[in-house]
Design a protein around this motif. Sequence first.
Motif, PDB file in Angstrom:
ATOM      1  N   ARG A 144       0.840  -1.196   0.000  1.00  0.00           N
ATOM      2  CA  ARG A 144       0.000   0.000   0.000  1.00  0.00           C
ATOM      3  C   ARG A 144       0.884   1.259   0.000  1.00  0.00           C
ATOM      4  O   ARG A 144       0.618   2.209  -0.752  1.00  0.00           O
ATOM      5  N   ALA A 145       1.920   1.260   0.820  1.00  0.00           N
ATOM      6  CA  ALA A 145       2.826   2.405   0.867  1.00  0.00           C
ATOM      7  C   ALA A 145       3.532   2.594  -0.474  1.00  0.00           C
ATOM      8  O   ALA A 145       3.725   3.726  -0.940  1.00  0.00           O
ATOM      9  N   GLU A 146       3.905   1.496  -1.097  1.00  0.00           N
ATOM     10  CA  GLU A 146       4.556   1.560  -2.421  1.00  0.00           C
ATOM     11  C   GLU A 146       3.604   2.145  -3.444  1.00  0.00           C
ATOM     12  O   GLU A 146       3.987   3.003  -4.259  1.00  0.00           O
ATOM     13  N   LEU A 147       2.353   1.693  -3.427  1.00  0.00           N
ATOM     14  CA  LEU A 147       1.352   2.185  -4.368  1.00  0.00           C
ATOM     15  C   LEU A 147       1.124   3.682  -4.186  1.00  0.00           C
ATOM     16  O   LEU A 147       1.087   4.439  -5.163  1.00  0.00           O
ATOM     17  N   VAL A 148       0.963   4.109  -2.947  1.00  0.00           N
ATOM     18  CA  VAL A 148       0.750   5.532  -2.670  1.00  0.00           C
ATOM     19  C   VAL A 148       1.933   6.352  -3.163  1.00  0.00           C
ATOM     20  O   VAL A 148       1.774   7.427  -3.758  1.00  0.00           O
ATOM     21  N   VAL A 150       4.022   5.644  -5.629  1.00  0.00           N
ATOM     22  CA  VAL A 150       4.030   5.700  -7.091  1.00  0.00           C
ATOM     23  C   VAL A 150       2.976   6.680  -7.602  1.00  0.00           C
ATOM     24  O   VAL A 150       3.230   7.476  -8.509  1.00  0.00           O
ATOM     25  N   VAL A 151       1.785   6.643  -7.006  1.00  0.00           N
ATOM     26  CA  VAL A 151       0.719   7.557  -7.423  1.00  0.00           C
ATOM     27  C   VAL A 151       1.129   9.010  -7.190  1.00  0.00           C
ATOM     28  O   VAL A 151       0.960   9.871  -8.057  1.00  0.00           O
ATOM     29  N   ARG A 152       1.686   9.282  -6.022  1.00  0.00           N
ATOM     30  CA  ARG A 152       2.143  10.644  -5.726  1.00  0.00           C
ATOM     31  C   ARG A 152       3.273  11.061  -6.671  1.00  0.00           C
ATOM     32  O   ARG A 152       3.376  12.232  -7.056  1.00  0.00           O
ATOM     33  N   GLY A 155       2.225  12.846  -9.623  1.00  0.00           N
ATOM     34  CA  GLY A 155       1.585  14.138  -9.412  1.00  0.00           C
ATOM     35  C   GLY A 155       0.123  14.048  -9.049  1.00  0.00           C
ATOM     36  O   GLY A 155      -0.618  15.015  -9.204  1.00  0.00           O
ATOM     37  N   ILE A 156      -0.318  12.903  -8.532  1.00  0.00           N
ATOM     38  CA  ILE A 156      -1.718  12.682  -8.176  1.00  0.00           C
ATOM     39  C   ILE A 156      -1.798  12.421  -6.680  1.00  0.00           C
ATOM     40  O   ILE A 156      -1.034  11.619  -6.136  1.00  0.00           O
ATOM     41  N   GLU A 157      -2.721  13.091  -6.005  1.00  0.00           N
ATOM     42  CA  GLU A 157      -2.928  12.822  -4.586  1.00  0.00           C
ATOM     43  C   GLU A 157      -3.869  11.626  -4.453  1.00  0.00           C
ATOM     44  O   GLU A 157      -5.025  11.673  -4.883  1.00  0.00           O
ATOM     45  N   PRO A 158      -3.385  10.509  -3.897  1.00  0.00           N
ATOM     46  CA  PRO A 158      -4.202   9.293  -3.865  1.00  0.00           C
ATOM     47  C   PRO A 158      -5.366   9.382  -2.883  1.00  0.00           C
ATOM     48  O   PRO A 158      -5.173   9.602  -1.694  1.00  0.00           O
ATOM     49  N   ARG A 159      -6.589   9.218  -3.396  1.00  0.00           N
ATOM     50  CA  ARG A 159      -7.780   9.145  -2.552  1.00  0.00           C
ATOM     51  C   ARG A 159      -7.918   7.729  -2.002  1.00  0.00           C
ATOM     52  O   ARG A 159      -7.446   6.768  -2.620  1.00  0.00           O
ATOM     53  N   HIS A 227      13.265   3.601 -11.475  1.00  0.00           N
ATOM     54  CA  HIS A 227      12.475   2.470 -11.947  1.00  0.00           C
ATOM     55  C   HIS A 227      11.194   2.893 -12.665  1.00  0.00           C
ATOM     56  O   HIS A 227      10.775   2.255 -13.633  1.00  0.00           O
ATOM     57  N   HIS A 228      10.536   3.962 -12.201  1.00  0.00           N
ATOM     58  CA  HIS A 228       9.264   4.363 -12.795  1.00  0.00           C
ATOM     59  C   HIS A 228       9.381   5.545 -13.753  1.00  0.00           C
ATOM     60  O   HIS A 228       8.358   6.071 -14.222  1.00  0.00           O
TER      61      HIS A 228
END
Length: 245
Positions: A144-148, A150-152, A155-159, A227-228
Amino acid sequence: MTSGSAPVTSPWFVRPPAGDHPARLFCFPYSGSGASAFSAWPAAIDDVEVCPVQFPGRESRLAEPHYGTYEDLAAALVEPLVSRLDRPFAFFGHCAGALPAFETAVRLAELDLPGPDCLFVSGQPAPHDAASDRMLTMTEAELRAELVSVVRGRGIEPRPDMVAVGMSVLLDDLAAARAYRRVEPVRLDCPIVVLHWRDDPDVTPDHLEGWRRYADSVEIRVVEGGHHDFMNAPDELLKLLTSRR
């Protein structure tokens, strides 16, 4: 079903087919992601049409069942793919997305269909080393922390609802990754270009050496970034992808 038939609209591809480019690049997303991983990529690079592949069970195909295994994914992709094989093409797969890209190339060869002119592998060890992926041993909290992160990073604030959906997709994809086993290499007829991201702390050039067993021509190239960073479509990467035309 022939490779010369006209391309048709398909949920597997987020962009309609273009008829005015001499070559195509099919892009396979990494675990937990979809075709939007390539949203910053141009629709064409130096007259090469960019074709992001949309796997079932995410984004525009969220209501569909998950694809199951990489082998199942490759088998299901052949029919919608084959109408777009009317010109030279290559596959690009980032991280775990390189594995279904490889399996699709194997499947095309088994069916005596046109194969890619090149397989580009980005930041992913070879199939027989795939079980070493660090994400396969992470807890759900770590994932979950990894996903958050990557989303951030995009440039997106994860809801919370976005994270919940993303975790569901990621866990299903990681189940497919855990189930994937190819002990003996299968050699492709096409060259393989393996990309190592210089700032990737988890995948080193040594981790990528196993790909040399999968084709007569295997080249390992170092590109700048983490990596991303492929998602940002850096010029160095795009030039490399079209250098083998």
